[in-house]
Each structure stands twice: as structure tokens, then as C-alpha cells.
Motif scaffolding. Structure first.
Motif, PDB file in Angstrom:
ATOM      1  N   THR A 193     -47.889 -23.542  68.217  1.00 12.38           N
ATOM      2  CA  THR A 193     -47.350 -24.815  68.701  1.00 12.38           C
ATOM      3  C   THR A 193     -46.873 -25.631  67.497  1.00 12.38           C
ATOM      4  O   THR A 193     -47.189 -25.306  66.342  1.00 12.38           O
ATOM      5  CB  THR A 193     -48.420 -25.619  69.460  1.00 12.38           C
ATOM      6  OG1 THR A 193     -49.455 -25.994  68.536  1.00 12.38           O
ATOM      7  CG2 THR A 193     -49.011 -24.827  70.617  1.00 12.38           C
ATOM      8  N   ALA A 194     -46.152 -26.701  67.763  1.00  8.50           N
ATOM      9  CA  ALA A 194     -45.685 -27.573  66.683  1.00  8.50           C
ATOM     10  C   ALA A 194     -46.871 -28.175  65.928  1.00  8.50           C
ATOM     11  O   ALA A 194     -46.839 -28.277  64.690  1.00  8.50           O
ATOM     12  CB  ALA A 194     -44.792 -28.680  67.236  1.00  8.50           C
ATOM     13  N   ASN A 195     -47.928 -28.547  66.638  1.00  8.05           N
ATOM     14  CA  ASN A 195     -49.115 -29.100  65.980  1.00  8.05           C
ATOM     15  C   ASN A 195     -49.788 -28.061  65.092  1.00  8.05           C
ATOM     16  O   ASN A 195     -50.265 -28.375  63.997  1.00  8.05           O
ATOM     17  CB  ASN A 195     -50.115 -29.615  67.014  1.00  8.05           C
ATOM     18  CG  ASN A 195     -49.672 -30.908  67.646  1.00  8.05           C
ATOM     19  OD1 ASN A 195     -48.847 -31.635  67.098  1.00  8.05           O
ATOM     20  ND2 ASN A 195     -50.209 -31.205  68.810  1.00  8.05           N
ATOM     21  N   GLU A 196     -49.853 -26.820  65.568  1.00 14.62           N
ATOM     22  CA  GLU A 196     -50.468 -25.754  64.774  1.00 14.62           C
ATOM     23  C   GLU A 196     -49.672 -25.493  63.500  1.00 14.62           C
ATOM     24  O   GLU A 196     -50.257 -25.264  62.436  1.00 14.62           O
ATOM     25  CB  GLU A 196     -50.585 -24.473  65.596  1.00 14.62           C
ATOM     26  CG  GLU A 196     -51.635 -24.549  66.687  1.00 14.62           C
ATOM     27  CD  GLU A 196     -51.645 -23.348  67.597  1.00 14.62           C
ATOM     28  OE1 GLU A 196     -52.710 -23.069  68.181  1.00 14.62           O
ATOM     29  OE2 GLU A 196     -50.596 -22.684  67.759  1.00 14.62           O
TER      30      GLU A 196
ATOM     31  N   THR B  96     -49.694 -25.760  57.747  1.00 12.66           N
ATOM     32  CA  THR B  96     -49.053 -26.143  56.490  1.00 12.66           C
ATOM     33  C   THR B  96     -49.947 -27.074  55.688  1.00 12.66           C
ATOM     34  O   THR B  96     -50.157 -26.880  54.491  1.00 12.66           O
ATOM     35  CB  THR B  96     -47.695 -26.819  56.761  1.00 12.66           C
ATOM     36  OG1 THR B  96     -46.878 -25.906  57.497  1.00 12.66           O
ATOM     37  CG2 THR B  96     -47.005 -27.216  55.472  1.00 12.66           C
ATOM     38  N   LYS B  97     -50.496 -28.054  56.359  1.00  7.73           N
ATOM     39  CA  LYS B  97     -51.328 -29.063  55.692  1.00  7.73           C
ATOM     40  C   LYS B  97     -52.614 -28.468  55.119  1.00  7.73           C
ATOM     41  O   LYS B  97     -52.954 -28.702  53.961  1.00  7.73           O
ATOM     42  CB  LYS B  97     -51.667 -30.171  56.699  1.00  7.73           C
ATOM     43  CG  LYS B  97     -52.479 -31.309  56.140  1.00  7.73           C
ATOM     44  CD  LYS B  97     -52.677 -32.377  57.212  1.00  7.73           C
ATOM     45  CE  LYS B  97     -53.484 -33.544  56.717  1.00  7.73           C
ATOM     46  NZ  LYS B  97     -53.682 -34.553  57.770  1.00  7.73           N
ATOM     47  N   TYR B  98     -53.329 -27.687  55.929  1.00 13.82           N
ATOM     48  CA  TYR B  98     -54.654 -27.225  55.529  1.00 13.82           C
ATOM     49  C   TYR B  98     -54.661 -25.863  54.839  1.00 13.82           C
ATOM     50  O   TYR B  98     -55.501 -25.613  53.973  1.00 13.82           O
ATOM     51  CB  TYR B  98     -55.578 -27.170  56.743  1.00 13.82           C
ATOM     52  CG  TYR B  98     -55.765 -28.518  57.393  1.00 13.82           C
ATOM     53  CD1 TYR B  98     -56.221 -29.613  56.667  1.00 13.82           C
ATOM     54  CD2 TYR B  98     -55.472 -28.705  58.735  1.00 13.82           C
ATOM     55  CE1 TYR B  98     -56.383 -30.850  57.258  1.00 13.82           C
ATOM     56  CE2 TYR B  98     -55.638 -29.941  59.334  1.00 13.82           C
ATOM     57  CZ  TYR B  98     -56.089 -31.009  58.597  1.00 13.82           C
ATOM     58  OH  TYR B  98     -56.246 -32.233  59.183  1.00 13.82           O
TER      59      TYR B  98
ATOM     60  N   ASN C 159     -53.561 -26.717  51.052  1.00 16.10           N
ATOM     61  CA  ASN C 159     -55.001 -26.729  50.734  1.00 16.10           C
ATOM     62  C   ASN C 159     -55.647 -28.108  50.812  1.00 16.10           C
ATOM     63  O   ASN C 159     -56.552 -28.413  50.048  1.00 16.10           O
ATOM     64  CB  ASN C 159     -55.259 -26.110  49.359  1.00 16.10           C
ATOM     65  CG  ASN C 159     -54.935 -24.650  49.340  1.00 16.10           C
ATOM     66  OD1 ASN C 159     -55.232 -23.914  50.279  1.00 16.10           O
ATOM     67  ND2 ASN C 159     -54.288 -24.201  48.273  1.00 16.10           N
ATOM     68  N   GLN C 160     -55.180 -28.951  51.730  1.00 12.20           N
ATOM     69  CA  GLN C 160     -55.851 -30.215  51.964  1.00 12.20           C
ATOM     70  C   GLN C 160     -57.072 -29.937  52.831  1.00 12.20           C
ATOM     71  O   GLN C 160     -57.053 -29.048  53.677  1.00 12.20           O
ATOM     72  CB  GLN C 160     -54.928 -31.200  52.654  1.00 12.20           C
ATOM     73  CG  GLN C 160     -53.765 -31.608  51.794  1.00 12.20           C
ATOM     74  CD  GLN C 160     -52.862 -32.604  52.511  1.00 12.20           C
ATOM     75  OE1 GLN C 160     -53.174 -33.098  53.579  1.00 12.20           O
ATOM     76  NE2 GLN C 160     -51.739 -32.907  51.900  1.00 12.20           N
TER      77      GLN C 160
END
Length: 58
Positions: free
Chosen positions: A39-42, A47-49, A53-54
Motif C-alpha cells: 500500500t502507499a502507507n507501507e 522507506t522511512k524505517y 534507518n529511522q
């Protein structure tokens, strides 16, 4: 009614076993999941986590 109850309980059990978004287990699960099913949220969370590596906030 019995089928609905069974389906609802099954869904709750599966949701309870899902790794936390941003965890190492979640990143591995997403890496193994076909990209067309994301999904767009996934995509944003991956990408973020997993790429940048946030760390997720608790």
C-alpha cells in the motif's frame, strides 16, 4: 452468525501476530512481500524505517 464470529476471531488473531511497523521483523516481512501488493502507507513506512534507518517512536 457462527461464520462471522469465526472470521472475526481469525482476523483478530492474525492482527495480533503482526510485527510492529518499523521493526526488523516487519522490514524482512515487507522485503519478502511482492512489491505490487504494497500500500502507499507501507511504501512510505518501508522507506522511512528500512531504507533510511529511522527508528519508530514507541
Amino acid at each position: 452468525m457462527k461464520i462471522f464470529t469465526f472470521a472475526a476471531l481469525s482476523l483478530l488473531m492474525l492482527a495480533a501476530c503482526s510485527p510492529k511497523v518499523g521493526s526488523d521483523e516487519w522490514c524482512k516481512q515487507m522485503k519478502d512481500k511482492p512489491k505490487g501488493d504494497w500500500t502507499a502507507n507501507e511504501i512510505g513506512d518501508y522507506t522511512k524505517y528500512c531504507v533510511l534507518n529511522q527508528k519508530p517512536e514507541n
